[in-house]
Design an enzyme around this catalytic site. Structure first.
Site, PDB file in Angstrom:
ATOM      1  CG  ASN A  99      -1.284   1.602   2.329  1.00  7.08           C
ATOM      2  OD1 ASN A  99      -0.335   1.821   1.486  1.00  7.08           O
ATOM      3  ND2 ASN A  99      -1.056   1.318   3.296  1.00  7.08           N
ATOM      4  CG  HIS A 101       0.594  -3.093   5.735  1.00  4.60           C
ATOM      5  ND1 HIS A 101       1.512  -2.162   5.764  1.00  4.60           N
ATOM      6  CD2 HIS A 101       0.531  -4.191   6.650  1.00  4.60           C
ATOM      7  CE1 HIS A 101       2.309  -2.638   7.035  1.00  4.60           C
ATOM      8  NE2 HIS A 101       1.692  -3.877   7.366  1.00  4.60           N
TER       9      HIS A 101
HETATM   10  C1  GAR Z   1       5.399  -3.687  -0.848  1.00  7.60           C
HETATM   11  O1  GAR Z   1       5.638  -4.987  -0.290  1.00  7.60           O
HETATM   12  C2  GAR Z   1       4.318  -2.947  -0.366  1.00  7.60           C
HETATM   13  O2  GAR Z   1       3.295  -3.654  -0.018  1.00  7.60           O
HETATM   14  C3  GAR Z   1       5.075  -2.196   0.692  1.00  7.60           C
HETATM   15  O3  GAR Z   1       6.392  -2.013   0.021  1.00  7.60           O
HETATM   16  C4  GAR Z   1       6.827  -3.215  -1.099  1.00  7.60           C
HETATM   17  C5  GAR Z   1       7.237  -2.497  -2.267  1.00  7.60           C
HETATM   18  O4  GAR Z   1       6.026  -2.088  -3.022  1.00  7.60           O
HETATM   19  N1  GAR Z   1       4.341  -1.195   1.284  1.00  7.60           N
HETATM   20  C6  GAR Z   1       4.496  -0.830   2.665  1.00  7.60           C
HETATM   21  O5  GAR Z   1       5.003  -1.456   3.312  1.00  7.60           O
HETATM   22  C7  GAR Z   1       3.701   0.494   2.851  1.00  7.60           C
HETATM   23  N2  GAR Z   1       3.614   0.656   4.386  1.00  7.60           N
HETATM   24  P1  GAR Z   1       6.642  -1.730  -4.707  1.00  7.60           P
HETATM   25  O6  GAR Z   1       7.207  -3.004  -5.257  1.00  7.60           O
HETATM   26  O7  GAR Z   1       5.097  -1.610  -5.121  1.00  7.60           O
HETATM   27  O8  GAR Z   1       7.131  -0.514  -4.768  1.00  7.60           O
END
Ligand code: GAR
Length: 409
Positions: A99, A101
Site C-alpha cells: 500500500n 500511504h
Molecule cells: C494518494 O495520496 C494516496 O497515497 C492516497 O490517496 C491519494 C490518491 O491517490 N491513499 C490513501 O490515503 C490510502 N490510505 P491516487 O491519485 O493514486 O488515486
C-alpha cells in the site's frame, strides 16, 4: 515476468506512476495485468483503459477476491485504494499486498487517515516534514512492515491540496514504482519449484528473451554409485564417467550419454534412451516412435521415470515414461520461457519410495545470461544431493556451455 494487480478508488495518479514506470523500465520485473476499482466513477479506470490494461469494478471484498482469482496476481498494489481490507480478506489472498500511504508512518495513519484528510491533519499539527510510505498490508490499517519512505518539507503557504500534490509528486510517484520493482525481484519465481529437496534428474529446454536457445541437464543423487559420477564433454555430446570402481550397480542406468547432437537437433535424456532416440531419428523415425519402444527404469521400488527432450530449430518436445503411462509434450519457443521436467516429484514417501514427477513440465523463466542462470540452478539444487549439471546456450550460430561436477576426475 510477475503479474501485478492494482487496486484503486480515485484519480489513479499512483496507478499512472506505475504505468509510466513500466514504460520507462523502472518497473521491469512485473507487469500490471489488472486494475480493480471499488468505485465505478474512478478516473483510474480511464487510465487503465488508455494504457490497454484490463479492469474491473468490484465493490465488496467477495467481488474483489473473485476478480483476483481470475487474474492470479503475484503482487497486489493498493494505489490510492480507500477501503480498509479485512483480516479474512488478507488471509485469503496469497500474493503480498503493498500500500502507498501519504504520510510518514507511524504518524498520521490508521483508521480515518486517508486522502486529503491526512494532509489537513499534518498541517494542523504543525510538523515541519511529512512524506509518503510504502508498506506491506497486514490486518492492522497502515500497520504492516515499512518498505520505503520519502520525506518533503512543509512550506509556510501550504494548503492541504498543495501539500498533497507535493507529497504525491516528490514522494509517492517516486517510491511506489521502485518498491513494487524491488518486491517483484524478491519473489521472482525460482527455477525449481519449492519446497523441493530431491528432484532427481532434470531437463530444462527453452528460449531466452532475445531468442537464443538454452538447455540444462542436471543429476542429483543419493546412492554412492549415483553420486560417484561426472559429466564430461565428448565432442558436442555429453557423457557420464564413474569416478570410482564400483560393481554394485546397473551400468545402463548410471552411465549413458545425457546429450547427443543429431544435425540441427539435440537429444537430452536421463538414460540410454538417448541412443534409442538418436538411432531411430537417424533412420527417419521420430522422437515419439523411439520412446514408445522404451519404458520406465527397472529400479524397484521407485521405478524411476525416463525423462527425455528434443530441441529442434523450430520447437521442442519433452517426454516422461512412467508406470502410469507414456507422456509426450510439444512446445513452440516462447522468448524468456522454458519447461522443466524432472524424475521425482518430491522427497521420499512412506516406504522409501520416490514419487514420480506429476503433471505437465513446469514453466520456468529463461534469462539471456547463461552464467547467472547456471549459477542460480546449481545453487537451487542444494549441496546435499547435487552431483553434476550441464548448461548450453545457443545464439543461433554457435554455443557456449557450462559444466559443473561435485566429483573430482
Ligand atoms: C494518494 O495520496 C494516496 O497515497 C492516497 O490517496 C491519494 C490518491 O491517490 N491513499 C490513501 O490515503 C490510502 N490510505 P491516487 O491519485 O493514486 O488515486
Amino acid at each position: 515476468m510477475l503479474k501485478i494487480a492494482v487496486l484503486v478508488s480515485g484519480g489513479g495518479t499512483n496507478l499512472q506512476a506505475l504505468i509510466d514506470a513500466q514504460n520507462n523500465g523502472v518497473l521491469s520485473s512485473g507487469r500490471i495485468v489488472m486494475v480493480i476499482s471499488n468505485r465505478e466513477d474512478a478516473y483510474a479506470l480511464k487510465r487503465a483503459e488508455i494504457a490497454g490494461i484490463k479492469s474491473a469494478v468490484a465493490k465488496s471484498e467477495d467481488e474483489i477476491l473473485s476478480a483476483l482469482k481470475e487474474c492470479k496476481p503475484d503482487v497486489i498494489v493498493l494505489a490510492g485504494f480507500m477501503k480498509i481490507l479485512s483480516k479474512s480478506f488478507i488471509e485469503n489472498v496469497e500474493a503480498p499486498i503493498l500500500n502507498i500511504h501519504p504520510s510518514l508512518i507511524p504518524s498520521f495513519c490508521g483508521k480515518g487517515f486517508y486522502g486529503l484528510k491526512v494532509h489537513e491533519e499534518v498541517l494542523k499539527s504543525g510538523v515541519k516534514v511529512t512524506g509518503a510510505t510504502v508498506h506491506m498490508v497486514n490486518e492492522i490499517p497502515d500497520g504492516g512492515e515499512i518498505v520505503a519512505q520519502k520525506a518533503v518539507e512543509i512550506l509556510p503557504d501550504d494548503t492541504p491540496e498543495k501539500l498533497q500534490r507535493r507529497v504525491m509528486e516528490c514522494c509517492e510517484w517516486v517510491i511506489l514504482p521502485r518498491a513494487v520493482e524491488s518486491i517483484c525481484r524478491k519473489i521472482e519465481p525460482k527455477i525449481l519449484p519449492k519446497p523441493q529437496k530431491y528432484a532427481g534428474r532434470g531437463i530444462i529446454t527453452g528460449m531466452t528473451p532475445s531468442g537464443g536457445k538454452m538447455l540444462a541437464y542436471f543429476i542429483m543423487g543419493r546412492s554412492v554409485s549415483s553420486k560417484a559420477r561426472r559429466f564430461e564433454r565428448s565432442g558436442d555430446d555429453l557423457i557420464i564417467k564413474l569416478t570410482r570402481d564400483d560393481k554394485n550397480f546397473d551400468p545402463s542406468l548410471i552411465l549413458y550419454a545425457p546429450l547427443r547432437v543429431l544435425g540441427d537437433n539435440i537429444i537430452i535424456t536421463n538414460g540410454d534412451q538417448t541412443d534409442t532416440v538418436y538411432d531411430t531419428m537417424k533412420s527417419g523415425g521420430t522422437f515419439e516412435e523411439a520412446l514408445r519402444t522404451r519404458e520406465y527404469e527397472p529400479d524397484p521400488p521407485h521405478f524411476t521415470p525416463r525423462i527425455s527432450a528434443l530441441m529442434t530449430p523450430s520447437g521442442y518436445k519433452q517426454s516422461i515414461l512412467k508406470r502410469a503411462g507414456k507422456y509426450f509434450f510439444e512446445y513452440d519457443y516462447t522468448p524468456g520461457k522454458g519447461r522443466l521436467i524432472h524424475t521425482y516429484d518430491h522427497d521420499v514417501m512412506a516406504g522409501g519410495v520416490l514419487p514420480s514427477f506429476e503433471g505437465e513440465p513446469r514453466e520456468v523463466n529463461i534469462p539471456d545470461d547463461m552464467e547467472s542462470f547456471a549459477g542460480e540452478l546449481w545453487q537451487e539444487l542444494g549441496e546435499d544431493y547435487r552431483v553434476a549439471m550441464y548448461v548450453r546456450y545457443y545464439d543461433g550460430n554457435s554455443y557456449t556451455d557450462k559444466l559443473y561436477n561435485t566429483q573430482e576426475a
